[in-house]
Design an enzyme around this catalytic site. Structure first.
Site, PDB file in Angstrom:
ATOM      1  N   ASP A  38     140.105  49.065  87.814  1.00 45.92           N
ATOM      2  CA  ASP A  38     140.743  50.322  88.145  1.00 45.92           C
ATOM      3  C   ASP A  38     140.199  51.405  87.209  1.00 45.92           C
ATOM      4  O   ASP A  38     139.569  51.113  86.194  1.00 45.92           O
ATOM      5  CB  ASP A  38     142.260  50.155  87.984  1.00 45.92           C
ATOM      6  CG  ASP A  38     143.021  51.398  88.355  1.00 45.92           C
ATOM      7  OD1 ASP A  38     142.598  52.073  89.305  1.00 45.92           O
ATOM      8  OD2 ASP A  38     144.023  51.692  87.690  1.00 45.92           O
ATOM      9  N   ASP A  53     146.226  47.925  85.934  1.00 46.76           N
ATOM     10  CA  ASP A  53     147.400  48.212  85.113  1.00 46.76           C
ATOM     11  C   ASP A  53     148.575  47.298  85.412  1.00 46.76           C
ATOM     12  O   ASP A  53     149.601  47.383  84.772  1.00 46.76           O
ATOM     13  CB  ASP A  53     147.821  49.675  85.274  1.00 46.76           C
ATOM     14  CG  ASP A  53     148.211  50.016  86.705  1.00 46.76           C
ATOM     15  OD1 ASP A  53     148.448  49.092  87.506  1.00 46.76           O
ATOM     16  OD2 ASP A  53     148.280  51.216  87.025  1.00 46.76           O
ATOM     17  N   ASP A 107     148.215  47.693  91.053  1.00 50.91           N
ATOM     18  CA  ASP A 107     147.121  46.756  91.281  1.00 50.91           C
ATOM     19  C   ASP A 107     147.602  45.310  91.375  1.00 50.91           C
ATOM     20  O   ASP A 107     146.782  44.389  91.361  1.00 50.91           O
ATOM     21  CB  ASP A 107     146.108  46.877  90.145  1.00 50.91           C
ATOM     22  CG  ASP A 107     145.505  48.269  90.063  1.00 50.91           C
ATOM     23  OD1 ASP A 107     145.197  48.834  91.121  1.00 50.91           O
ATOM     24  OD2 ASP A 107     145.365  48.792  88.947  1.00 50.91           O
TER      25      ASP A 107
END
Length: 690
Positions: free
Chosen positions: A381, A578, A582
């Protein structure tokens, strides 16, 4: 989409440790084979009692049938050894017998079965040898195997004790932190009066005052004030971390020079420290691939020793006699006992777990460590992983003449007032800086990947991403969007109905170690890929800065999970996120790594949790995983390699050329392999990331 999916980092609830209920050896259970549980206190007691019984046995009995120079003999000494050996066999061997029973019931003979076979055969033959020699005056070829029986039981008990001590030692930093927790907290009541309450009585939602130099009593979110907090006992990072309004603080960390008020986000067993302790407590229940491999190797050795022993017995019975065949077969069974193999994995796990805890790595699934060597892709991410996640408003633009920029900011702050997402925090900080008064929106709700909606003054507003505008065919200035996004901004729009009222552009900063993470992944042959819900222009700018070529932007959570599956078709995938938005991808990936711990979703979805949100810790984990796997493999070879050579030699495979393995030599090599395994495990180290 990352911009407006609400994060719940404030779920880091404090574990109540005021009662002093710390982990205790006598309170822990351990697995002694498939399904057989043993109390940790009993294990410790069994080890010491067995060791005391072993000392006189070693002094009075031969080693592998060979009389030792220091061996003590006197009339009746054989019977003394037999009595002590019987007690040790029944008392110290009990957990292994139970484990072997469970393995055989499952038709999966492994470590416990191999140990039971070795000590069982050694005991039965030794009793036979004592009776034959003293009562019937028949001198057996080998006096007895009580020396091997006693040392095997003691070493196996030691191996299991070491493994359980590892679990407790891994939590030593957390224990130390718990001991530093204050017994009381300064609570502010509704009237604004401050009074002290016991930590046990602290409740979620209460406002506490934390003064300079004090320990923070619970996980909380700062309401007013700023400070620098020392979180070294939690994160391993000695430097003080600046904390401002909206930031989360972890109970047990030490406040610096500032005074602040904070809202308690939780107490009890759901707190951050409780989650860490749960991970440590549960680590003993999750067998890694290497541990399973050790069991499989033990299973193979069991069948090999059984086959070779029976075959050797039949052959020597044919070419010689029973007096020769019996001790040869027994020697094969005894020499197959996995002294070194029993310590091969526990010692490495002990060392690895301690190193991981010291470096802020919480390993929830040990199997992930073995998957590292097969990694092909590292999907990650952007916000919070590669970037700081600390946004500030760079541009605030009104797109409707009926709404001023001040009104736009007030409405945005109202919509985001209940969110702890980094973008929301940036908007709230801007509103505070401009001293704009706002009230929280009502009936707030999210549309996944699109934005946050709520009612203000009976009108429904939304703070949304550009994908919402396109999906609902709302007109916006695409050139303006591209210009602002190319600067590295994340853009959000304020809408009501089919009107686009304004936009806010917020900028983030790249983490110092992000570029190093990407370059190290490439050096290790792992392809870095960015998956983000942000716009393509901003994603490209960040990716270019850190050195990532493969970029996928404007993704919903389900899009990320789908891409994880696509990459898995070409190799093993590590996903770094995180742990909130996700979560599906963390769960889907071969290795899910939550960078920034503390949320329930991170704990449940990820295999590896990084206490500090530092990209360098990803490399620390990869290095530790490879080193751990290498040491386990080396130890398994040392442990099993001895048996692969010694078993056929003990069976007399080289007898036709006049060579039979000297029992004394076999015993020395057996002990030496155990020492080598122990030393090799202790040499496991983790080099700091440069």
């Amino acid at each position: 989409m990352k911009e407006h999916e609400m994060m719940t980092h404030d779920h880091m609830d404090q574990m109540d440790m005021a009662h002093g209920d710390h982990m205790n050896m006598n309170d822990m259970d351990m697995d002694m084979g498939d399904g057989h549980m043993m109390h940790m206190g009993n294990l410790k007691r069994k080890f010491w009692v067995s060791l005391i019984l072993t000392i006189p046995i070693i002094l009075m009995s031969p080693m592998m049938g060979v009389t030792l120079p220091f061996q003590l003999t006197f009339p009746g000494s054989d019977w003394v050894v037999a009595i002590l050996g019987t007690i040790l066999f029944i008392y110290g061997g009990a957990p292994f017998f139970s484990g072997a029973k469970a393995e055989l019931q499952m038709k999966q003979p492994a470590m416990m079965t191999l140990i039971t076979m070795g000590v069982g055969v050694a005991y039965i033959y030794s009793i036979y040898a004592v009776i034959a020699n003293d009562l019937f005056h028949v001198t057996p070829m080998v006096n007895n195997f009580f020396w091997e029986l006693s040392t095997l039981i003691v070493i196996m008990l030691l191996g299991h004790w070491i493994e359980m001590n590892t679990v407790m030692n891994a939590g030593s930093a957390v224990d130390a932190l718990g001991k530093l927790l204050p017994q009381t907290a300064h609570v502010v009541d509704d009237a604004g009066t401050t009074h002290d309450v016991s930590l046990n009585d602290l409740q979620v939602g209460q406002i506490v005052v934390v003064r300079a130099g004090e320990q923070i009593p619970a996980d909380a979110t700062i309401v007013t004030g700023t400070s620098a907090v020392n979180e070294s006992l939690v994160t391993g990072e000695a430097a003080a971390v600046k904390k401002v309004t909206g930031d989360q603080v972890i109970g047990g960390s030490v406040n610096g020079t500032g005074t602040f008020t904070a809202k308690v986000t939780g107490t009890g067993d759901s707190g951050y420290l409780a989650q860490v302790m749960d991970l440590i407590q549960n680590a003993k229940n999750a067998k890694s691939t290497s541990e399973n491999l050790a069991d499989r190797v033990a299973g193979w050795l069991f069948y090999a020793a059984l086959f070779v022993g029976i075959l050797a017995f039949l052959i020597w019975l044919t070419v010689a006699n029973l007096a020769v065949a019996l001790p040869v077969a027994v020697a094969v069974f005894v020499i197959a006992c996995p002294h070194a193999l029993g310590l091969a994995v526990p010692l490495v796990v002990a060392r690895s777990t301690a190193l991981a805890a010291q470096n802020g790595l919480l390993i929830r699934n040990r199997n992930a460590m073995e998957d590292v060597k097969h990694l092909k892709f590292a999907l990650m991410d952007k916000t919070g992983t590669l970037t700081m996640g600390h946004f500030q408003v760079n541009h605030l633009i009104s797109l409707d003449q009926d709404y001023s920029e001040e009104t736009i900011l007030r409405l945005l702050a109202s919509l985001e007032s209940g969110s702890s997402h980094p973008l929301a925090t940036g908007i709230l900080s801007a509103a505070k800086a401009q001293q704009i008064t706002y009230t929280a929106a009502t009936d707030t709700h999210q549309e996944t990947g699109m934005g946050q909606f709520g009612t203000i003054d009976d009108i429904t507003y939304g703070v949304v991403a550009v994908s919402y505008l396109e999906q609902h065919h709302l007109t916006y200035d695409q050139a303006q969007f591209k210009t602002l996004a190319a600067e590295g901004n994340s853009l959000s729009y304020l809408v009501t109905g089919d009107r686009v009222l304004g936009l806010v552009a917020e900028g983030d900063q790249i983490k110092p170690n992000a570029q190093h993470l990407v370059s190290e992944l490439k050096r290790q042959g792992i392809t870095p890929v960015m998956l983000t819900g942000d716009n393509q222009e901003t994603a490209n700018k960040v990716a270019h800065a850190v050195g990532i070529e493969d970029v996928q932007a404007r993704l919903l959570p389900e899009d990320k999970e789908r891409l994880v599956q696509q990459y898995q078709a070409s190799g093993k995938v590590l996903f770094i996120g995180d742990g909130v938005n996700d979560a599906p991808s963390l769960a889907r990936a071969d290795i899910g790594m939550a960078i920034g711990s503390g949320t329930d979703v991170a704990i449940e979805s990820a295999d590896i949790i990084l206490v500090a949100s530092d990209p360098a810790d990803v490399i620390q984990f990869l290095d530790l995983a490879r080193a751990t796997t290498r040491k386990m493999t080396e130890n398994l070879w040392w442990g099993a390699g001895y048996n692969l050579i010694a078993i056929p030699l003990a069976a007399g495979i080289l007898a036709p050329i006049g060579f039979m393995l000297d029992p004394m030599v076999g015993a020395v090599i057996m002990s030496l392999s155990t020492v080598i395994v122990a030393i090799n495990a202790m040499t496991l180290k983790l080099k700091p990331v440069k």
